[in-house]
Design a protein around this motif. Structure first.
Motif, PDB file in Angstrom:
ATOM      1  N   ALA A 145       0.839  -1.198   0.000  1.00  0.00           N
ATOM      2  CA  ALA A 145       0.000   0.000   0.000  1.00  0.00           C
ATOM      3  C   ALA A 145       0.872   1.244   0.000  1.00  0.00           C
ATOM      4  O   ALA A 145       2.047   1.196   0.347  1.00  0.00           O
ATOM      5  N   HIS A 146       0.241   2.363  -0.396  1.00  0.00           N
ATOM      6  CA  HIS A 146       0.920   3.653  -0.387  1.00  0.00           C
ATOM      7  C   HIS A 146      -0.041   4.688   0.165  1.00  0.00           C
ATOM      8  O   HIS A 146      -1.178   4.787  -0.298  1.00  0.00           O
ATOM      9  N   ASP A 147       0.391   5.421   1.166  1.00  0.00           N
ATOM     10  CA  ASP A 147      -0.419   6.481   1.765  1.00  0.00           C
ATOM     11  C   ASP A 147       0.022   7.791   1.118  1.00  0.00           C
ATOM     12  O   ASP A 147       1.081   8.328   1.429  1.00  0.00           O
ATOM     13  N   ASP A 148      -0.809   8.293   0.194  1.00  0.00           N
ATOM     14  CA  ASP A 148      -0.457   9.508  -0.549  1.00  0.00           C
ATOM     15  C   ASP A 148      -0.270  10.712   0.367  1.00  0.00           C
ATOM     16  O   ASP A 148       0.663  11.488   0.185  1.00  0.00           O
ATOM     17  N   ARG A 149      -1.161  10.869   1.326  1.00  0.00           N
ATOM     18  CA  ARG A 149      -1.104  12.045   2.201  1.00  0.00           C
ATOM     19  C   ARG A 149       0.149  12.072   3.067  1.00  0.00           C
ATOM     20  O   ARG A 149       0.792  13.093   3.194  1.00  0.00           O
ATOM     21  N   ALA A 150       0.459  10.953   3.679  1.00  0.00           N
ATOM     22  CA  ALA A 150       1.622  10.891   4.577  1.00  0.00           C
ATOM     23  C   ALA A 150       2.919  10.635   3.818  1.00  0.00           C
ATOM     24  O   ALA A 150       4.002  10.779   4.382  1.00  0.00           O
ATOM     25  N   GLY A 151       2.829  10.229   2.560  1.00  0.00           N
ATOM     26  CA  GLY A 151       4.032   9.911   1.791  1.00  0.00           C
ATOM     27  C   GLY A 151       4.729   8.677   2.333  1.00  0.00           C
ATOM     28  O   GLY A 151       5.949   8.590   2.338  1.00  0.00           O
ATOM     29  N   GLU A 152       3.943   7.711   2.797  1.00  0.00           N
ATOM     30  CA  GLU A 152       4.489   6.490   3.385  1.00  0.00           C
ATOM     31  C   GLU A 152       4.067   5.278   2.577  1.00  0.00           C
ATOM     32  O   GLU A 152       3.040   5.292   1.898  1.00  0.00           O
ATOM     33  N   PHE A 153       4.860   4.232   2.681  1.00  0.00           N
ATOM     34  CA  PHE A 153       4.592   2.978   2.007  1.00  0.00           C
ATOM     35  C   PHE A 153       4.385   1.909   3.069  1.00  0.00           C
ATOM     36  O   PHE A 153       5.001   1.955   4.132  1.00  0.00           O
TER      37      PHE A 153
END
Length: 172
Positions: free
Chosen positions: A69-77
């Motif tokens: 998964a990729h969290d666009d808002r936090a810039g985390e994977f």
């Protein structure tokens, strides 16, 4: 977007039809949605690592893991290891498939990065292939154990007049 629309959530599961898990894999692990391998490095971890995992993960820097998964808002994977443990990281460089194979010559890696080189050597060492080429140079990793046939007369004869690269890497 509706409540089930994937664009609504910042945490998006990655999928790719050609690399999606098989039906058997989905049945064994229904949440396994990974479509590519990336390099995990403890220094990119967002949350503190579990003390049980930390020593192992630091010793295995650049371990390939599945990107799930990729969290666009936090810039985390979100990455998942072979034991289905998940880690949130700030960076997840893609692992090239040839680096995961353990090629006999590092110059044939499509990604000549520190991660790809270290993992290639790790894979070869695990297969008791302690010699690896870098073009005409040879890397040797001490196996700290005797490997049957590695220095036998039969092995020496096989390499005697063989051109470089025609045989697996070896001191001979």
């Amino acid at each position: 977007p509706g409540p089930d629309d994937p664009r609504r959530s910042p945490l998006r599961r990655q999928s790719h039809p050609a690399l999606s898990p098989s039906a058997a894999d989905r049945q064994a692990a229904p949440l396994a949605m990974a479509w590519r391998q990336v390099w995990f490095s403890p220094e990119h971890s967002v949350a503190p690592l579990d003390p049980e995992d930390e020593e192992h993960l630091r010793a295995s820097v650049y371990t390939p893991m599945d990107l799930v998964a990729h969290d666009d808002r936090a810039g985390e994977f979100v990455l998942r290891d072979a034991q289905y443990r998940e880690y949130r990281v700030k960076a997840a460089p893609e692992a090239s498939p040839d680096a995961l194979e353990g090629l006999p010559d590092l110059l044939h890696l499509s990604d000549f990065s520190e991660a790809a080189i270290l993992h290639t050597l790790r894979v070869r060492y695990a297969r008791e292939e302690v010699y690896t080429h870098v073009g005409a140079m040879l890397i040797s990793i001490n196996p700290y154990a005797w490997i049957d046939g590695l220095y036998s007369a039969k092995t020496m004869l096989r390499y005697r007049k063989a051109p470089l690269g025609s045989q697996p890497p070896h001191l001979y």
